[in-house]
Design a protein around this motif. Sequence first.
Motif, mmCIF file in Angstrom:
data_model
loop_
_atom_site.group_PDB
_atom_site.id
_atom_site.type_symbol
_atom_site.label_atom_id
_atom_site.label_comp_id
_atom_site.label_asym_id
_atom_site.label_seq_id
_atom_site.Cartn_x
_atom_site.Cartn_y
_atom_site.Cartn_z
ATOM 1 N N GLN A 1 -6.674 -9.724 -8.966
ATOM 2 C CA GLN A 1 -6.348 -10.979 -8.269
ATOM 3 C C GLN A 1 -7.359 -11.321 -7.177
ATOM 4 O OE1 GLN A 1 -2.376 -10.973 -6.625
ATOM 5 N NE2 GLN A 1 -2.849 -12.627 -5.172
ATOM 6 N N ILE A 2 -7.874 -10.310 -6.473
ATOM 7 C CA ILE A 2 -8.674 -10.594 -5.271
ATOM 8 C C ILE A 2 -10.163 -10.264 -5.417
ATOM 9 C CG2 ILE A 2 -6.697 -10.295 -3.748
ATOM 10 C CD1 ILE A 2 -9.210 -7.553 -3.619
ATOM 11 N N VAL B 1 -6.882 3.169 -1.932
ATOM 12 C CA VAL B 1 -5.614 2.461 -2.105
ATOM 13 C C VAL B 1 -4.576 3.440 -2.648
ATOM 14 C CG1 VAL B 1 -4.439 0.472 -3.105
ATOM 15 C CG2 VAL B 1 -6.900 0.353 -2.641
ATOM 16 N N LEU B 2 -3.453 3.564 -1.920
ATOM 17 C CA LEU B 2 -2.339 4.415 -2.348
ATOM 18 C C LEU B 2 -1.077 3.565 -2.312
ATOM 19 C CD1 LEU B 2 -1.530 7.326 -3.169
ATOM 20 C CD2 LEU B 2 -0.997 7.740 -0.756
ATOM 21 N N VAL C 1 1.231 -1.523 3.720
ATOM 22 C CA VAL C 1 1.730 -2.414 2.679
ATOM 23 C C VAL C 1 3.239 -2.265 2.563
ATOM 24 C CG1 VAL C 1 1.666 -2.940 0.196
ATOM 25 C CG2 VAL C 1 -0.440 -2.313 1.403
ATOM 26 N N ASP C 2 3.942 -3.372 2.393
ATOM 27 C CA ASP C 2 5.383 -3.367 2.202
ATOM 28 C C ASP C 2 5.752 -2.476 1.016
ATOM 29 O OD1 ASP C 2 8.116 -4.890 2.690
ATOM 30 O OD2 ASP C 2 7.752 -4.904 0.520
ATOM 31 N N LYS D 1 -3.057 -8.800 -0.327
ATOM 32 C CA LYS D 1 -3.435 -9.303 0.993
ATOM 33 C C LYS D 1 -4.071 -8.210 1.847
ATOM 34 C CE LYS D 1 -1.378 -11.274 5.203
ATOM 35 N NZ LYS D 1 -0.102 -11.749 5.834
ATOM 36 N N GLN D 2 -3.504 -7.015 1.850
ATOM 37 C CA GLN D 2 -4.040 -5.933 2.669
ATOM 38 C C GLN D 2 -5.348 -5.383 2.093
ATOM 39 O OE1 GLN D 2 -3.080 -5.417 5.554
ATOM 40 N NE2 GLN D 2 -1.093 -6.390 5.583
ATOM 41 N N MET D 3 -5.477 -5.397 0.780
ATOM 42 C CA MET D 3 -6.756 -5.009 0.180
ATOM 43 C C MET D 3 -7.848 -5.990 0.589
ATOM 44 S SD MET D 3 -5.435 -3.763 -3.609
ATOM 45 C CE MET D 3 -7.091 -3.498 -4.279
ATOM 46 N N THR D 4 -7.509 -7.263 0.627
ATOM 47 C CA THR D 4 -8.462 -8.281 1.077
ATOM 48 C C THR D 4 -8.797 -8.097 2.552
ATOM 49 O OG1 THR D 4 -7.601 -9.860 -0.546
ATOM 50 C CG2 THR D 4 -8.859 -10.763 1.298
ATOM 51 N N ALA D 5 -7.788 -7.811 3.361
ATOM 52 C CA ALA D 5 -8.011 -7.620 4.800
ATOM 53 C C ALA D 5 -8.957 -6.452 5.055
ATOM 54 C CB ALA D 5 -6.677 -7.391 5.503
#
Length: 287
Positions: free
Chosen positions: A128-129, A181-182, A224-225, A233-237
């Motif tokens: 997606q990102i 990423v986990l 991440v929630d 969103k957090q991967m993008t941030a």
Amino acid sequence: MGITCYWALLLSALLFGVSRVGFYESPANTRTYNSRVIDWMRSRFFRFMDIVVVPGHAAAETVRAMGVQPSRIMQGFNAVDVSEFHRASSLAALQNCSVNSNFGHRYLYVGQLIHRKRVDAIIAAFTQIATPYDELTILGSGSLRGELESMASLSNARISFLEYAENSTVPAIMSSYHTLVLASEREVWGLVVNEALASGMHVVVTENCGVLPSVRGMRGIYAVDENLIDLAKQMTASRRSWNGRILQPEILRHTPERFAGVFDSAFILSLREKKFGRAQTGERDEL
């Protein structure tokens, strides 16, 4: 059989007046057995301890919920050899300029390829990102490998798989990436987060992982929630804020030696209180 042995040892310790130090590491969301009987036995067992050592905030909260007095909880920090990870990854980074290039952001997953790890969600979020220059590498093996490879093949993003790596080579591998990423559904801790932080990486990690409450606030952490609604969103941030490896990450304070010192202190305090009586000390801070 295992439970019977624990209770037999506890009974013997009580009968002979032996000091008792217990260890508990599982956040509430990672428990396998949650019947009323098991919950009662678990809480009673740890309430009979003089001291309970826990490896982080999440486990400490769970032990307090069992009814263990805060003054009987000693909190440490679950540890890996962060000094060696930092040394090896820093050395490898000097020989590998790609991690500091401007050609794209490099994401990494390390772990089993099983449902609980939700690697499919990582692939979906990355798809997606991702920019044309971003990369995602999946390092691990497991029953879902074929399914995940098929999913990745349908994506236009740059996704690759590595099946195996010697533990000694992981710091060098991490030196070539920007963000770990986990996205696990649940983790008792997640030691790969310690390793990535020690290597100077950013980490995107879910609220479900026991490590998060203990590393929240450290540089490079993106929470991440638990339902992954903000994973992309957090991967993008993380990508947007990347400004090179973190040269002196806060995780370096949390060594295995420091964690061992918590156990030493617990044994000493338990013996002292057995000899002189329990002091009303209040809740202990993390050592």
